[in-house]
Write an enzyme that holds these catalytic residues in place. Sequence first.
Site, short mmCIF file in Angstrom:
data_model
loop_
_atom_site.label_atom_id
_atom_site.label_comp_id
_atom_site.label_asym_id
_atom_site.label_seq_id
_atom_site.Cartn_x
_atom_site.Cartn_y
_atom_site.Cartn_z
N HIS A 3 27.31 -52.94 -45.13
CA HIS A 3 27.11 -54.23 -45.81
C HIS A 3 28.37 -54.70 -46.53
O HIS A 3 28.59 -55.88 -46.72
CB HIS A 3 25.90 -54.19 -46.76
CG HIS A 3 25.80 -52.95 -47.58
ND1 HIS A 3 25.31 -51.77 -47.08
CD2 HIS A 3 26.12 -52.69 -48.86
CE1 HIS A 3 25.33 -50.85 -48.03
NE2 HIS A 3 25.83 -51.38 -49.12
N GLY A 27 28.55 -53.51 -31.98
CA GLY A 27 27.75 -52.89 -33.06
C GLY A 27 28.48 -51.80 -33.82
O GLY A 27 28.05 -51.40 -34.89
N HIS A 66 2.16 -57.07 -58.99
CA HIS A 66 1.41 -55.85 -59.27
C HIS A 66 0.40 -55.61 -58.15
O HIS A 66 -0.26 -56.55 -57.73
CB HIS A 66 0.65 -56.01 -60.60
CG HIS A 66 -0.27 -54.85 -60.88
ND1 HIS A 66 0.20 -53.63 -61.31
CD2 HIS A 66 -1.62 -54.74 -60.77
CE1 HIS A 66 -0.83 -52.81 -61.47
NE2 HIS A 66 -1.94 -53.45 -61.14
N ASP A 121 35.76 -50.60 -42.95
CA ASP A 121 36.09 -49.20 -43.27
C ASP A 121 37.58 -48.91 -43.22
O ASP A 121 38.03 -47.90 -43.78
CB ASP A 121 35.40 -48.25 -42.28
CG ASP A 121 33.95 -47.97 -42.65
OD1 ASP A 121 33.42 -48.65 -43.56
OD2 ASP A 121 33.35 -47.07 -42.03
N GLY A 161 25.49 -36.25 -44.76
CA GLY A 161 25.03 -34.86 -44.61
C GLY A 161 23.59 -34.69 -45.06
O GLY A 161 22.80 -34.01 -44.41
N GLY A 173 33.09 -36.55 -44.80
CA GLY A 173 33.58 -37.90 -45.08
C GLY A 173 34.11 -38.56 -43.83
O GLY A 173 34.04 -38.00 -42.73
C1 LIG Z 1 25.73 -41.24 -39.53
C2 LIG Z 1 26.15 -42.45 -40.29
C3 LIG Z 1 25.22 -43.15 -41.02
C4 LIG Z 1 25.58 -44.28 -41.73
N1 LIG Z 1 24.62 -44.95 -42.43
C5 LIG Z 1 24.95 -46.06 -43.10
C6 LIG Z 1 23.96 -46.79 -43.78
O1 LIG Z 1 22.78 -46.44 -43.79
N2 LIG Z 1 24.32 -47.91 -44.44
C7 LIG Z 1 25.64 -48.33 -44.46
O2 LIG Z 1 25.92 -49.35 -45.08
N3 LIG Z 1 26.59 -47.66 -43.81
C8 LIG Z 1 26.28 -46.54 -43.13
N4 LIG Z 1 27.26 -45.87 -42.43
C9 LIG Z 1 28.64 -46.39 -42.49
C10 LIG Z 1 28.82 -47.58 -41.54
O3 LIG Z 1 28.50 -47.19 -40.24
C11 LIG Z 1 30.23 -48.09 -41.62
O4 LIG Z 1 30.59 -48.36 -42.95
C12 LIG Z 1 30.40 -49.37 -40.82
O5 LIG Z 1 30.05 -49.16 -39.48
C13 LIG Z 1 31.82 -49.89 -40.93
O6 LIG Z 1 31.94 -51.05 -40.17
P1 LIG Z 1 33.32 -51.49 -39.53
O7 LIG Z 1 33.04 -52.75 -38.79
O8 LIG Z 1 34.38 -51.49 -40.55
O9 LIG Z 1 33.71 -50.32 -38.51
P2 LIG Z 1 32.93 -49.62 -37.33
O10 LIG Z 1 31.48 -49.83 -37.42
O11 LIG Z 1 33.44 -48.23 -37.30
O12 LIG Z 1 33.40 -50.40 -36.04
C14 LIG Z 1 34.69 -50.35 -35.57
C15 LIG Z 1 34.68 -50.57 -34.08
O13 LIG Z 1 36.00 -50.79 -33.65
C16 LIG Z 1 36.19 -50.20 -32.39
N5 LIG Z 1 37.62 -50.00 -32.21
C17 LIG Z 1 38.44 -49.20 -32.95
N6 LIG Z 1 39.71 -49.36 -32.55
C18 LIG Z 1 39.69 -50.28 -31.56
C19 LIG Z 1 40.70 -50.88 -30.76
N7 LIG Z 1 41.99 -50.61 -30.96
N8 LIG Z 1 40.31 -51.77 -29.80
C20 LIG Z 1 39.00 -52.09 -29.64
N9 LIG Z 1 38.02 -51.56 -30.37
C21 LIG Z 1 38.37 -50.68 -31.33
C22 LIG Z 1 35.38 -48.93 -32.45
O14 LIG Z 1 35.02 -48.51 -31.15
C23 LIG Z 1 34.19 -49.37 -33.28
O15 LIG Z 1 33.12 -49.76 -32.45
C24 LIG Z 1 26.92 -44.74 -41.70
C25 LIG Z 1 27.88 -44.04 -40.93
C26 LIG Z 1 27.50 -42.93 -40.24
C27 LIG Z 1 28.53 -42.21 -39.42
#
Ligand SMILES: Cc1cc2nc3c(=O)[nH]c(=O)nc-3n(C[C@H](O)[C@H](O)[C@H](O)COP(=O)(O)OP(=O)(O)OC[C@H]3O[C@@H](n4cnc5c(N)ncnc54)[C@H](O)[C@@H]3O)c2cc1C
Length: 468
Positions: free
Chosen positions: A324, A41, A447, A315, A188, A275
């Site tokens: 998304h 997740g 509506h 990210d 924030g 950020g």
């Molecule tokens: C407080 C908060 C609220 C947010 N709210 C929203 C929202 O409402 N809507 C929205 O669209 N976005 C939101 N975001 C942003 C969103 O969480 C991220 O954009 C999203 O999770 C990015 O997905 P990802 O799969 O790229 O990375 P991540 O979700 O960061 O997942 C990466 C995963 O990789 C794992 N990992 C890293 N390196 C390694 C490795 N070498 N080996 C094994 N595992 C590894 C990490 O443990 C992590 O679980 C929010 C973020 C925060 C912090």
Amino acid sequence: MADTNFDVVIIGGGPGGYNAAVRAGQLGLKAAIVESRGVLGGTCLNVGCMPSKALLHASELFEAASGEFAHIGIEVPAPKLNLIQMMKAKQDSVNALTKGVEFLMKKNKVTYFVGFGKIEGAGKVSVTAADGKVEQLTTKHIVIATGSEPTPLPGVTVDQKQIVDSTGALSLPAVPKHLVVVGAGIIGLELGSVWRRLGAKVTVVEFLDRITPGMDTEVATQFQKILTKQGFAFKLGTKVTSAKTGKSGVSLTLEAAAGGNAETLEADVVLVAIGRRPFTAGLGLDTVGITPDQRGFIATDHFKTSAPGVWAIGDVIHGPMLAHKAEEDAVAVIELIAGKAGHVDYDLVPSVVYTFPEVAWVGKTEDQLKAAGVQYKTGKFPFMANSRAKINHETDGFVKFLADAKTDKVYGVHILGPQAGEMIGEACVLMAFGGASEDLARTCHPHPTRSEAVKQAAMGVEGWTMQA
Ligand SMILES: Cc1cc2nc3c(=O)[nH]c(=O)nc-3n(C[C@H](O)[C@H](O)[C@H](O)COP(=O)(O)OP(=O)(O)OC[C@H]3O[C@@H](n4cnc5c(N)ncnc54)[C@H](O)[C@@H]3O)c2cc1C
């Protein structure tokens, strides 16, 4: 022993990684996902989107029960906060969601490795479990989906007690008397909203002279007024240069961004939310010749990195840092790996701030159109004139359409109002099909709904808004 030879190994189990894994399974690729957290997740489900929305929902109801209910004739005794239960309910929801992702891995025949993934050269990934056990995987393709982490603020050390990042702010053991949020971005303001509704005084310190950079300026200005009315205090154009923790709280040193005399601000808890930055530590990028750019992002061309067979999404690459967007990247990268056409239009990734009211937008802001010298027309409609908003006593905000002055093609839609996040979807569809404001203006809307304000704003582009 588990099979260790795959078509694709995905490193990271967030929205990028797990959606890539599902799509790989669907397309018949032999896929593995590697996640070090011990739970799937990623940031989103564990310490991001989902827990923050759980607390936003609960705190919104708490605040409503404290005041608004009486106004519509529902008298409840003054509500009492049970923070432990609120946090438990949040965690229960998170656990259910992460279990759901694990189920999706099984359903799509994806092998899940719990451990830290490291690239060991072309086609090779090692997985180191928490107990130190190492497994070697071989694969045709590697997808990096390692996500991001909070950006640290020089001079301010996060201890997750008095000085927290977003993860700490999702699990505070008590409501702080005074919470100072450093950074007036989406995270924030959302987490500031949670703690303000639960009783904290909230001051937001922001380096820029405006809140929520990236949001249309007119919307941001109105949004800030609404938040101020709710009790938020803002110190804009101000930087935090240091923080000192002590028994009685945190003492922050502030300076005007433009320079000037320092002042101090006392807080019980400080949330650093300036950020997020890409996370690639220990990933072994050097073994395949990848060097992240100055800001830590992995450069890609249609998700291809500079190393053959190594792809990156979410990210950790450029583009909006949103769940998304990571999900769209995930589908596209796997379709490209499977020899199909995969593409994501980053101009059509919507943004949402889940405060009350919400703010949602897609496409260009007025500032961007002006800067690009584009001739555009505007259509606006206030929720004050929308019947559903009036009935619900939620009339703050408006909808704004920006469309080409000649062709009427929609460039951007901006919504400030309750459930804006639910309503922006129709603008995304409209724009994905290159739609004009008239297309939406002449589409029947139910509506009474707030979505009628979207239609009325679209009508406004051609100057025939009928209900205001
Ligand atoms: C407080 C908060 C609220 C947010 N709210 C929203 C929202 O409402 N809507 C929205 O669209 N976005 C939101 N975001 C942003 C969103 O969480 C991220 O954009 C999203 O999770 C990015 O997905 P990802 O799969 O790229 O990375 P991540 O979700 O960061 O997942 C990466 C995963 O990789 C794992 N990992 C890293 N390196 C390694 C490795 N070498 N080996 C094994 N595992 C590894 C990490 O443990 C992590 O679980 C929010 C973020 C925060 C912090």
